[in-house]
Design a protein around this motif. Structure first.
Motif, PDB file in Angstrom:
ATOM      1  N   GLU A  32      47.180   3.179  -9.577  1.00  0.00           N
ATOM      2  CA  GLU A  32      47.245   2.931  -8.134  1.00  0.00           C
ATOM      3  C   GLU A  32      45.964   3.413  -7.462  1.00  0.00           C
ATOM      4  N   SER A  33      45.458   4.551  -7.899  1.00  0.00           N
ATOM      5  CA  SER A  33      44.201   5.059  -7.367  1.00  0.00           C
ATOM      6  C   SER A  33      43.080   4.065  -7.642  1.00  0.00           C
ATOM      7  N   TYR A  34      43.083   3.461  -8.828  1.00  0.00           N
ATOM      8  CA  TYR A  34      42.076   2.445  -9.149  1.00  0.00           C
ATOM      9  C   TYR A  34      42.201   1.249  -8.218  1.00  0.00           C
ATOM     10  N   ARG A  35      43.422   0.739  -8.049  1.00  0.00           N
ATOM     11  CA  ARG A  35      43.608  -0.448  -7.208  1.00  0.00           C
ATOM     12  C   ARG A  35      43.071  -0.209  -5.790  1.00  0.00           C
ATOM     13  N   VAL A  36      43.388   0.966  -5.242  1.00  0.00           N
ATOM     14  CA  VAL A  36      42.952   1.272  -3.882  1.00  0.00           C
ATOM     15  C   VAL A  36      41.441   1.499  -3.843  1.00  0.00           C
ATOM     16  N   SER A  37      40.906   2.207  -4.836  1.00  0.00           N
ATOM     17  CA  SER A  37      39.456   2.447  -4.885  1.00  0.00           C
ATOM     18  C   SER A  37      38.699   1.140  -5.071  1.00  0.00           C
ATOM     19  N   ASP A  38      39.249   0.234  -5.864  1.00  0.00           N
ATOM     20  CA  ASP A  38      38.641  -1.068  -6.085  1.00  0.00           C
ATOM     21  C   ASP A  38      38.542  -1.839  -4.765  1.00  0.00           C
ATOM     22  N   ILE A  39      39.604  -1.821  -3.997  1.00  0.00           N
ATOM     23  CA  ILE A  39      39.609  -2.497  -2.698  1.00  0.00           C
ATOM     24  C   ILE A  39      38.575  -1.850  -1.777  1.00  0.00           C
ATOM     25  N   LYS A  40      38.533  -0.518  -1.784  1.00  0.00           N
ATOM     26  CA  LYS A  40      37.587   0.202  -0.928  1.00  0.00           C
ATOM     27  C   LYS A  40      36.147  -0.153  -1.293  1.00  0.00           C
ATOM     28  N   VAL A  41      35.832  -0.120  -2.585  1.00  0.00           N
ATOM     29  CA  VAL A  41      34.466  -0.417  -3.035  1.00  0.00           C
ATOM     30  C   VAL A  41      34.089  -1.850  -2.671  1.00  0.00           C
ATOM     31  N   LYS A  42      34.985  -2.806  -2.930  1.00  0.00           N
ATOM     32  CA  LYS A  42      34.693  -4.209  -2.614  1.00  0.00           C
ATOM     33  C   LYS A  42      34.549  -4.433  -1.113  1.00  0.00           C
ATOM     34  N   SER A  43      35.388  -3.772  -0.315  1.00  0.00           N
ATOM     35  CA  SER A  43      35.305  -3.972   1.137  1.00  0.00           C
ATOM     36  C   SER A  43      34.008  -3.407   1.688  1.00  0.00           C
ATOM     37  N   LEU A  44      33.582  -2.255   1.188  1.00  0.00           N
ATOM     38  CA  LEU A  44      32.310  -1.676   1.636  1.00  0.00           C
ATOM     39  C   LEU A  44      31.148  -2.590   1.263  1.00  0.00           C
ATOM     40  N   LEU A  45      31.212  -3.160   0.077  1.00  0.00           N
ATOM     41  CA  LEU A  45      30.193  -4.118  -0.363  1.00  0.00           C
ATOM     42  C   LEU A  45      30.194  -5.345   0.549  1.00  0.00           C
ATOM     43  N   THR A  46      31.381  -5.828   0.881  1.00  0.00           N
ATOM     44  CA  THR A  46      31.526  -7.026   1.710  1.00  0.00           C
ATOM     45  C   THR A  46      30.911  -6.845   3.100  1.00  0.00           C
ATOM     46  N   VAL A  47      31.082  -5.661   3.679  1.00  0.00           N
ATOM     47  CA  VAL A  47      30.561  -5.433   5.034  1.00  0.00           C
ATOM     48  C   VAL A  47      29.134  -4.878   5.013  1.00  0.00           C
ATOM     49  N   GLY A  48      28.511  -4.868   3.838  1.00  0.00           N
ATOM     50  CA  GLY A  48      27.111  -4.477   3.738  1.00  0.00           C
ATOM     51  C   GLY A  48      26.852  -2.981   3.682  1.00  0.00           C
ATOM     52  N   LYS A  49      27.884  -2.199   3.442  1.00  0.00           N
ATOM     53  CA  LYS A  49      27.711  -0.742   3.331  1.00  0.00           C
ATOM     54  C   LYS A  49      27.512  -0.381   1.857  1.00  0.00           C
ATOM     55  N   MET A  50      26.353  -0.796   1.345  1.00  0.00           N
ATOM     56  CA  MET A  50      26.056  -0.643  -0.087  1.00  0.00           C
ATOM     57  C   MET A  50      26.061   0.816  -0.530  1.00  0.00           C
ATOM     58  N   ASN A  51      25.433   1.682   0.249  1.00  0.00           N
ATOM     59  CA  ASN A  51      25.352   3.092  -0.135  1.00  0.00           C
ATOM     60  C   ASN A  51      26.738   3.719  -0.240  1.00  0.00           C
ATOM     61  N   GLU A  52      27.592   3.419   0.718  1.00  0.00           N
ATOM     62  CA  GLU A  52      28.953   3.960   0.687  1.00  0.00           C
ATOM     63  C   GLU A  52      29.753   3.361  -0.472  1.00  0.00           C
ATOM     64  N   SER A  53      29.519   2.099  -0.755  1.00  0.00           N
ATOM     65  CA  SER A  53      30.184   1.448  -1.879  1.00  0.00           C
ATOM     66  C   SER A  53      29.780   2.110  -3.193  1.00  0.00           C
ATOM     67  N   ILE A  54      28.486   2.385  -3.351  1.00  0.00           N
ATOM     68  CA  ILE A  54      27.988   3.066  -4.550  1.00  0.00           C
ATOM     69  C   ILE A  54      28.639   4.437  -4.679  1.00  0.00           C
ATOM     70  N   ASP A  55      28.656   5.185  -3.583  1.00  0.00           N
ATOM     71  CA  ASP A  55      29.243   6.531  -3.612  1.00  0.00           C
ATOM     72  C   ASP A  55      30.725   6.491  -4.004  1.00  0.00           C
ATOM     73  N   ALA A  56      31.465   5.535  -3.450  1.00  0.00           N
ATOM     74  CA  ALA A  56      32.899   5.431  -3.757  1.00  0.00           C
ATOM     75  C   ALA A  56      33.123   5.066  -5.222  1.00  0.00           C
ATOM     76  N   ALA A  57      32.333   4.156  -5.754  1.00  0.00           N
ATOM     77  CA  ALA A  57      32.480   3.752  -7.157  1.00  0.00           C
ATOM     78  C   ALA A  57      32.105   4.899  -8.097  1.00  0.00           C
ATOM     79  N   LEU A  58      31.024   5.599  -7.799  1.00  0.00           N
ATOM     80  CA  LEU A  58      30.630   6.737  -8.629  1.00  0.00           C
ATOM     81  C   LEU A  58      31.685   7.836  -8.588  1.00  0.00           C
ATOM     82  N   GLU A  59      32.227   8.081  -7.415  1.00  0.00           N
ATOM     83  CA  GLU A  59      33.263   9.115  -7.278  1.00  0.00           C
ATOM     84  C   GLU A  59      34.499   8.760  -8.102  1.00  0.00           C
TER      85      GLU A  59
END
Length: 178
Positions: A32-59
């Motif tokens: 479940e943590s993966y599913r939610v983190s996956d959505i978070k990472v993809k949404s940040l990527l979608t709205v152009g927040k690349m740095n935050e997306s990278i941080d969320a995926a690494l975390e």
């Protein structure tokens, strides 16, 4: 995670973020943590927040206990060292040998590789020297634990044909990805 995903798909990012924060604040299982983190990472990527997306995926990769590169420009020495390490793992494997690798059935490594797929898209734009290391991690996981639906070998083929100037090896990796 289903509500957050529905909000992501409809573009309701504010509600999605509230749902993600709510789910992640609870004691939930890794899937479940993966599913939610996956959505978070993809949404940040979608709205152009690349740095935050990278941080969320690494975390998330750190939470899985998987090797995770530091978020910084990588030196040529580090990239070449990792290339040599991966080349040793590949030994003289043919495209057929790679195509016959077992399927990745360890969920932890599968989730980690999927996060690396998102990372690859982001670091290419923001921190391109990290890209080879992300690809090398995916190749290492595939060789040690099995292959998943992603095609890390196609990505390796691109690196080999481009910056590493090894077109023959790059074509072999592309064949393996088919």
């Amino acid at each position: 995670s289903h509500g957050a995903n529905a909000c992501f798909l409809t573009g309701d990012f504010d509600t999605m973020n509230e749902l993600i924060d709510e789910v992640l604040s609870k004691d939930i299982d890794t899937k479940e943590s993966y599913r939610v983190s996956d959505i978070k990472v993809k949404s940040l990527l979608t709205v152009g927040k690349m740095n935050e997306s990278i941080d969320a995926a690494l975390e998330f990769r750190r939470q899985l206990g998987l090797p995770t590169p530091q978020r910084k420009p990588m030196s040529k020495f580090t990239i070449i060292r990792e290339y040599i390490r991966v080349n040793r793992l590949l030994k003289n494997k043919s495209a057929e040998d790679i195509a016959n690798l077992p399927v990745l059935d360890d969920e932890r490594f599968d989730m980690g590789n999927r996060m690396n797929e998102h990372l690859a898209a982001c670091v290419y734009l923001v921190e391109p020297t990290m890209l080879p290391l992300i690809i090398f991690q995916m190749i290492t996981t595939s060789l040690k634990h099995g292959v998943n639906a992603s095609s890390a070998f196609a990505s390796l083929g691109l690196l080999l044909c481009g910056p590493f100037d090894k077109p023959h090896q790059g074509c072999e990796m592309a064949k393996a990805a088919e």
